[in-house]
Scaffold this motif. Structure first.
Motif, PDB file in Angstrom:
ATOM      1  N   GLU A  23      35.252  56.823  90.458  1.00  0.00           N
ATOM      2  CA  GLU A  23      36.547  56.235  90.084  1.00  0.00           C
ATOM      3  C   GLU A  23      36.472  54.703  90.083  1.00  0.00           C
ATOM      4  OE1 GLU A  23      39.282  57.707  89.026  1.00  0.00           O
ATOM      5  OE2 GLU A  23      38.748  59.789  89.415  1.00  0.00           O
ATOM      6  N   ALA A  24      35.763  54.132  91.051  1.00  0.00           N
ATOM      7  CA  ALA A  24      35.617  52.681  91.111  1.00  0.00           C
ATOM      8  C   ALA A  24      34.834  52.167  89.898  1.00  0.00           C
ATOM      9  CB  ALA A  24      34.919  52.264  92.409  1.00  0.00           C
ATOM     10  N   ARG A  25      33.801  52.880  89.504  1.00  0.00           N
ATOM     11  CA  ARG A  25      33.008  52.478  88.341  1.00  0.00           C
ATOM     12  C   ARG A  25      33.821  52.595  87.055  1.00  0.00           C
ATOM     13  NH1 ARG A  25      26.992  52.912  88.700  1.00  0.00           N
ATOM     14  NH2 ARG A  25      26.531  52.706  90.895  1.00  0.00           N
ATOM     15  N   ILE A  26      34.616  53.643  86.961  1.00  0.00           N
ATOM     16  CA  ILE A  26      35.465  53.816  85.775  1.00  0.00           C
ATOM     17  C   ILE A  26      36.465  52.670  85.690  1.00  0.00           C
ATOM     18  CG2 ILE A  26      37.254  55.260  84.718  1.00  0.00           C
ATOM     19  CD1 ILE A  26      35.708  57.697  85.862  1.00  0.00           C
ATOM     20  N   LEU A  27      37.081  52.349  86.806  1.00  0.00           N
ATOM     21  CA  LEU A  27      38.050  51.253  86.842  1.00  0.00           C
ATOM     22  C   LEU A  27      37.387  49.935  86.450  1.00  0.00           C
ATOM     23  CD1 LEU A  27      40.962  50.439  87.503  1.00  0.00           C
ATOM     24  CD2 LEU A  27      40.222  50.073  89.863  1.00  0.00           C
ATOM     25  N   ALA A  28      36.202  49.683  86.994  1.00  0.00           N
ATOM     26  CA  ALA A  28      35.487  48.441  86.688  1.00  0.00           C
ATOM     27  C   ALA A  28      35.051  48.377  85.228  1.00  0.00           C
ATOM     28  CB  ALA A  28      34.273  48.304  87.608  1.00  0.00           C
ATOM     29  N   SER A  29      34.780  49.537  84.625  1.00  0.00           N
ATOM     30  CA  SER A  29      34.313  49.556  83.236  1.00  0.00           C
ATOM     31  C   SER A  29      35.429  49.265  82.244  1.00  0.00           C
ATOM     32  CB  SER A  29      33.696  50.913  82.903  1.00  0.00           C
ATOM     33  OG  SER A  29      34.709  51.896  82.738  1.00  0.00           O
ATOM     34  N   MET A  32      38.296  54.599  79.342  1.00  0.00           N
ATOM     35  CA  MET A  32      38.960  55.841  79.720  1.00  0.00           C
ATOM     36  C   MET A  32      37.918  56.733  80.392  1.00  0.00           C
ATOM     37  SD  MET A  32      41.231  56.575  76.284  1.00  0.00           S
ATOM     38  CE  MET A  32      41.522  58.240  76.800  1.00  0.00           C
ATOM     39  N   LYS A  33      38.369  57.652  81.268  1.00  0.00           N
ATOM     40  CA  LYS A  33      37.430  58.517  81.980  1.00  0.00           C
ATOM     41  C   LYS A  33      36.509  59.270  81.022  1.00  0.00           C
ATOM     42  CE  LYS A  33      39.661  59.695  86.292  1.00  0.00           C
ATOM     43  NZ  LYS A  33      40.195  60.757  87.143  1.00  0.00           N
ATOM     44  N   LYS A  34      37.083  59.852  79.988  1.00  0.00           N
ATOM     45  CA  LYS A  34      36.302  60.634  79.037  1.00  0.00           C
ATOM     46  C   LYS A  34      35.183  59.777  78.437  1.00  0.00           C
ATOM     47  CE  LYS A  34      37.492  61.206  74.674  1.00  0.00           C
ATOM     48  NZ  LYS A  34      36.364  61.020  73.803  1.00  0.00           N
ATOM     49  N   ASP A  35      35.530  58.589  77.992  1.00  0.00           N
ATOM     50  CA  ASP A  35      34.543  57.708  77.379  1.00  0.00           C
ATOM     51  C   ASP A  35      33.468  57.293  78.377  1.00  0.00           C
ATOM     52  OD1 ASP A  35      35.906  57.822  74.956  1.00  0.00           O
ATOM     53  OD2 ASP A  35      37.147  56.084  75.468  1.00  0.00           O
ATOM     54  N   PHE A  37      32.411  58.991  81.041  1.00  0.00           N
ATOM     55  CA  PHE A  37      31.509  60.113  81.312  1.00  0.00           C
ATOM     56  C   PHE A  37      30.569  60.371  80.138  1.00  0.00           C
ATOM     57  CE2 PHE A  37      34.793  61.504  84.487  1.00  0.00           C
ATOM     58  CZ  PHE A  37      33.986  61.335  85.590  1.00  0.00           C
ATOM     59  N   VAL A  38      31.102  60.327  78.929  1.00  0.00           N
ATOM     60  CA  VAL A  38      30.255  60.568  77.764  1.00  0.00           C
ATOM     61  C   VAL A  38      29.170  59.506  77.672  1.00  0.00           C
ATOM     62  CG1 VAL A  38      30.216  60.589  75.234  1.00  0.00           C
ATOM     63  CG2 VAL A  38      32.001  61.834  76.458  1.00  0.00           C
ATOM     64  N   ARG A  39      29.550  58.244  77.791  1.00  0.00           N
ATOM     65  CA  ARG A  39      28.556  57.169  77.691  1.00  0.00           C
ATOM     66  C   ARG A  39      27.563  57.213  78.839  1.00  0.00           C
ATOM     67  NH1 ARG A  39      31.071  52.011  74.720  1.00  0.00           N
ATOM     68  NH2 ARG A  39      32.351  53.159  73.251  1.00  0.00           N
ATOM     69  N   SER A  40      28.038  57.558  80.032  1.00  0.00           N
ATOM     70  CA  SER A  40      27.129  57.648  81.180  1.00  0.00           C
ATOM     71  C   SER A  40      26.098  58.751  80.968  1.00  0.00           C
ATOM     72  CB  SER A  40      27.910  57.919  82.461  1.00  0.00           C
ATOM     73  OG  SER A  40      28.693  56.810  82.793  1.00  0.00           O
ATOM     74  N   CYS A  41      26.544  59.871  80.462  1.00  0.00           N
ATOM     75  CA  CYS A  41      25.623  60.996  80.258  1.00  0.00           C
ATOM     76  C   CYS A  41      24.620  60.717  79.145  1.00  0.00           C
ATOM     77  CB  CYS A  41      26.398  62.272  79.935  1.00  0.00           C
ATOM     78  SG  CYS A  41      27.301  62.934  81.336  1.00  0.00           S
ATOM     79  N   ILE A  42      25.040  60.046  78.115  1.00  0.00           N
ATOM     80  CA  ILE A  42      24.166  59.840  76.965  1.00  0.00           C
ATOM     81  C   ILE A  42      23.266  58.619  77.123  1.00  0.00           C
ATOM     82  CG2 ILE A  42      24.110  59.311  74.489  1.00  0.00           C
ATOM     83  CD1 ILE A  42      26.620  61.035  74.201  1.00  0.00           C
ATOM     84  N   TYR A  43      23.798  57.508  77.627  1.00  0.00           N
ATOM     85  CA  TYR A  43      23.074  56.245  77.571  1.00  0.00           C
ATOM     86  C   TYR A  43      22.409  55.807  78.871  1.00  0.00           C
ATOM     87  CZ  TYR A  43      25.437  55.949  73.117  1.00  0.00           C
ATOM     88  OH  TYR A  43      25.890  56.221  71.862  1.00  0.00           O
ATOM     89  N   ASN A  44      22.727  56.404  79.991  1.00  0.00           N
ATOM     90  CA  ASN A  44      22.087  55.990  81.239  1.00  0.00           C
ATOM     91  C   ASN A  44      20.673  56.533  81.326  1.00  0.00           C
ATOM     92  OD1 ASN A  44      24.078  54.399  82.283  1.00  0.00           O
ATOM     93  ND2 ASN A  44      24.971  55.986  83.547  1.00  0.00           N
TER      94      ASN A  44
END
Length: 127
Positions: A23-29, A32-35, A37-44
């Motif tokens: 939640e802290a990372r989402i807030l800092a980014s 939106m949560k969906k975006d 998670f999608v970007r984290s899964c694909i690009y990390n």
């Protein structure tokens, strides 16, 4: 009928501490949560934990994919030489197959890149 247009859902369980970190990372980014998670899964980067023996099957999979692509190319070439061109796969079917292979190979390459530390020690020892 109402669920026909919806995309599949992915879910998983996390601890309370993990949820707070996410939640802290989402807030800092600012996403939106969906975006997020999608970007984290694909690009990390992928972190692989294991032994070389666990990674060798991936190398074999890449080799099998390569051989399958060669076989498909040969079959396609033979078919074009022997048959009329009206039964060939459509452009959309070819693009879908290309997308599937690109996604699979990208995931395998990223996974192998994350596991390269398993070989780096051995490489440095031989110098």
């Amino acid at each position: 009928m109402s669920n026909q247009h919806k995309h599949p859902t992915i879910s998983f369980r996390i601890s309370a501490a993990e949820r707070k970190q996410i939640e802290a990372r989402i807030l800092a980014s600012g996403m939106m949560k969906k975006d997020y998670f999608v970007r984290s899964c694909i690009y990390n980067r992928i972190c692989v934990v294991g032994k070389k023996e666990a990674i060798y099957p991936l190398v074999q999979t890449v080799n099998a994919l390569y051989l399958q692509l060669l076989e498909m190319q040969n079959a396609f070439t033979e078919y074009c030489e022997q048959q009329a061109l009206n039964n060939l796969p459509t452009s959309d079917e070819i693009k879908e197959l290309q997308t599937d292979y690109n996604n699979m190979l990208t995931a395998i390459i990223d996974l192998l890149d994350g596991a390269k530390y398993l070989w780096e020690g051995e490489h440095h020892e031989t110098k």
